[in-house]
Design a protein around this motif. Structure first.
Motif, PDB file in Angstrom:
ATOM      1  N   GLN A 149      40.474  -7.884  10.760  1.00  0.00           N
ATOM      2  CA  GLN A 149      40.430  -9.328  10.563  1.00  0.00           C
ATOM      3  C   GLN A 149      39.249  -9.896  11.319  1.00  0.00           C
ATOM      4  O   GLN A 149      39.168  -9.797  12.552  1.00  0.00           O
ATOM      5  N   ALA A 150      38.336 -10.459  10.560  1.00  0.00           N
ATOM      6  CA  ALA A 150      37.172 -11.108  11.146  1.00  0.00           C
ATOM      7  C   ALA A 150      37.499 -12.578  11.402  1.00  0.00           C
ATOM      8  O   ALA A 150      38.396 -13.137  10.762  1.00  0.00           O
ATOM      9  N   PRO A 151      36.773 -13.224  12.304  1.00  0.00           N
ATOM     10  CA  PRO A 151      37.041 -14.636  12.590  1.00  0.00           C
ATOM     11  C   PRO A 151      36.983 -15.497  11.337  1.00  0.00           C
ATOM     12  O   PRO A 151      36.033 -15.409  10.550  1.00  0.00           O
ATOM     13  N   GLY A 152      38.020 -16.303  11.124  1.00  0.00           N
ATOM     14  CA  GLY A 152      38.056 -17.203   9.988  1.00  0.00           C
ATOM     15  C   GLY A 152      38.382 -16.556   8.653  1.00  0.00           C
ATOM     16  O   GLY A 152      38.330 -17.215   7.615  1.00  0.00           O
ATOM     17  N   LYS A 182      27.826  -1.756  10.354  1.00  0.00           N
ATOM     18  CA  LYS A 182      27.052  -2.926   9.980  1.00  0.00           C
ATOM     19  C   LYS A 182      27.612  -4.160  10.684  1.00  0.00           C
ATOM     20  O   LYS A 182      28.800  -4.184  11.029  1.00  0.00           O
ATOM     21  N   PRO A 183      26.797  -5.188  10.872  1.00  0.00           N
ATOM     22  CA  PRO A 183      27.317  -6.405  11.520  1.00  0.00           C
ATOM     23  C   PRO A 183      28.557  -6.964  10.814  1.00  0.00           C
ATOM     24  O   PRO A 183      29.445  -7.507  11.480  1.00  0.00           O
ATOM     25  N   GLU A 184      28.630  -6.806   9.519  1.00  0.00           N
ATOM     26  CA  GLU A 184      29.799  -7.315   8.786  1.00  0.00           C
ATOM     27  C   GLU A 184      31.069  -6.514   9.031  1.00  0.00           C
ATOM     28  O   GLU A 184      32.147  -6.896   8.571  1.00  0.00           O
ATOM     29  N   ASP A 185      30.967  -5.410   9.760  1.00  0.00           N
ATOM     30  CA  ASP A 185      32.156  -4.653  10.165  1.00  0.00           C
ATOM     31  C   ASP A 185      32.797  -5.252  11.416  1.00  0.00           C
ATOM     32  O   ASP A 185      33.878  -4.814  11.818  1.00  0.00           O
ATOM     33  N   THR A 186      32.161  -6.226  12.021  1.00  0.00           N
ATOM     34  CA  THR A 186      32.701  -6.861  13.216  1.00  0.00           C
ATOM     35  C   THR A 186      34.039  -7.521  12.912  1.00  0.00           C
ATOM     36  O   THR A 186      34.154  -8.332  11.982  1.00  0.00           O
ATOM     37  N   ALA A 187      35.057  -7.138  13.671  1.00  0.00           N
ATOM     38  CA  ALA A 187      36.411  -7.640  13.442  1.00  0.00           C
ATOM     39  C   ALA A 187      37.350  -7.053  14.496  1.00  0.00           C
ATOM     40  O   ALA A 187      36.955  -6.164  15.251  1.00  0.00           O
ATOM     41  N   GLY A 223      49.947  -2.645  15.396  1.00  0.00           N
ATOM     42  CA  GLY A 223      49.472  -2.613  16.765  1.00  0.00           C
ATOM     43  C   GLY A 223      48.896  -3.956  17.161  1.00  0.00           C
ATOM     44  O   GLY A 223      48.861  -4.902  16.358  1.00  0.00           O
ATOM     45  N   GLN A 224      48.418  -4.026  18.403  1.00  0.00           N
ATOM     46  CA  GLN A 224      47.877  -5.276  18.930  1.00  0.00           C
ATOM     47  C   GLN A 224      46.415  -5.495  18.550  1.00  0.00           C
ATOM     48  O   GLN A 224      45.913  -6.614  18.670  1.00  0.00           O
ATOM     49  N   GLY A 225      45.762  -4.461  18.117  1.00  0.00           N
ATOM     50  CA  GLY A 225      44.379  -4.601  17.675  1.00  0.00           C
ATOM     51  C   GLY A 225      43.365  -4.204  18.729  1.00  0.00           C
ATOM     52  O   GLY A 225      43.633  -4.260  19.926  1.00  0.00           O
ATOM     53  N   THR A 226      42.194  -3.807  18.254  1.00  0.00           N
ATOM     54  CA  THR A 226      41.072  -3.490  19.126  1.00  0.00           C
ATOM     55  C   THR A 226      39.810  -4.107  18.528  1.00  0.00           C
ATOM     56  O   THR A 226      39.585  -4.037  17.321  1.00  0.00           O
ATOM     57  N   GLN A 227      39.011  -4.708  19.388  1.00  0.00           N
ATOM     58  CA  GLN A 227      37.826  -5.434  18.915  1.00  0.00           C
ATOM     59  C   GLN A 227      36.673  -4.478  18.670  1.00  0.00           C
ATOM     60  O   GLN A 227      36.343  -3.640  19.512  1.00  0.00           O
ATOM     61  N   VAL A 228      36.061  -4.633  17.516  1.00  0.00           N
ATOM     62  CA  VAL A 228      34.827  -3.919  17.186  1.00  0.00           C
ATOM     63  C   VAL A 228      33.751  -4.964  16.930  1.00  0.00           C
ATOM     64  O   VAL A 228      33.933  -5.852  16.082  1.00  0.00           O
ATOM     65  N   THR A 229      32.658  -4.863  17.664  1.00  0.00           N
ATOM     66  CA  THR A 229      31.545  -5.787  17.494  1.00  0.00           C
ATOM     67  C   THR A 229      30.280  -4.990  17.220  1.00  0.00           C
ATOM     68  O   THR A 229      29.928  -4.105  17.998  1.00  0.00           O
ATOM     69  N   VAL A 230      29.629  -5.302  16.106  1.00  0.00           N
ATOM     70  CA  VAL A 230      28.410  -4.621  15.709  1.00  0.00           C
ATOM     71  C   VAL A 230      27.264  -5.620  15.773  1.00  0.00           C
ATOM     72  O   VAL A 230      27.269  -6.631  15.062  1.00  0.00           O
ATOM     73  N   SER A 231      26.289  -5.341  16.614  1.00  0.00           N
ATOM     74  CA  SER A 231      25.149  -6.240  16.772  1.00  0.00           C
ATOM     75  C   SER A 231      24.017  -5.811  15.851  1.00  0.00           C
ATOM     76  O   SER A 231      23.827  -4.625  15.577  1.00  0.00           O
ATOM     77  N   SER A 232      23.254  -6.799  15.415  1.00  0.00           N
ATOM     78  CA  SER A 232      22.150  -6.504  14.494  1.00  0.00           C
ATOM     79  C   SER A 232      20.867  -6.230  15.242  1.00  0.00           C
ATOM     80  O   SER A 232      20.767  -6.408  16.445  1.00  0.00           O
TER      81      SER A 232
END
Length: 114
Positions: A39-42, A86-91, A105-114
Motif C-alpha cells: 500500500q502506497a500513500p494515498g 523502481k521508485p513506484e515500488d515504494t510502499a 502482518g503489521q507491514g514493513t516499509q520499502v522506500t526506493v529512491s530515484s
C-alpha cells in the motif's frame, strides 16, 4: 494466536534489491495460501504476489520478472525477493495468510529512491 511478522524492508536506490521475509507462528503454516500485498500513500492496498499451498505463484503485472515469492514450510516463512526496484515500488509491504480465515502482518516499509 496467529502472528505474521515481516522483516527486510528499508531504503534502497532504484535498480537495487531487497528480500522481505514473513515469519508465521500460531498456525499450521503449510495449509495456508500466502501472499504479499503493498500500500502506497494515498492508494489502496494491492496484490503483489501469492503462493498456494502447493507452490503455485501469481504476480501483479507490475512486478513480473522482477519479484519472486517463495515459501519454506519447514521454517514457516514466506519470502519476497525484489530485484530491479523502481521508485513506484515504494510502499508498505504486508504479508497475508489465508485459509478459512485471513490474517495480516503489521507491514514493513520499502522506500526506493530515484
Amino acid at each position: 494466536q496467529v502472528q505474521l511478522v515481516e522483516s527486510g524492508g528499508g531504503l534502497v536506490q532504484a535498480g537495487g534489491s531487497l528480500r522481505l521475509s514473513c515469519a508465521a507462528s500460531g498456525m499450521i503454516f503449510r495449509i495456508y495460501a500466502m501472499g504479499w500485498y503493498r500500500q502506497a500513500p494515498g492508494k489502496q492496498r494491492e496484490l503483489v504476489a501469492t503462493i498456494t499451498t502447493d507452490g503455485r505463484t501469481n504476480y501483479a503485472d507490475s512486478v513480473k520478472g522482477r519479484f519472486t515469492i517463495s515459501r519454506d514450510n519447514a521454517k514457516n516463512t514466506v519470502n519476497l525477493q525484489m530485484n530491479n526496484l523502481k521508485p513506484e515500488d515504494t510502499a508498505v509491504y504486508y504479508c497475508r495468510a489465508a485459509y478459512t480465515s485471513t490474517y495480516w502482518g503489521q507491514g514493513t516499509q520499502v522506500t526506493v529512491s530515484s
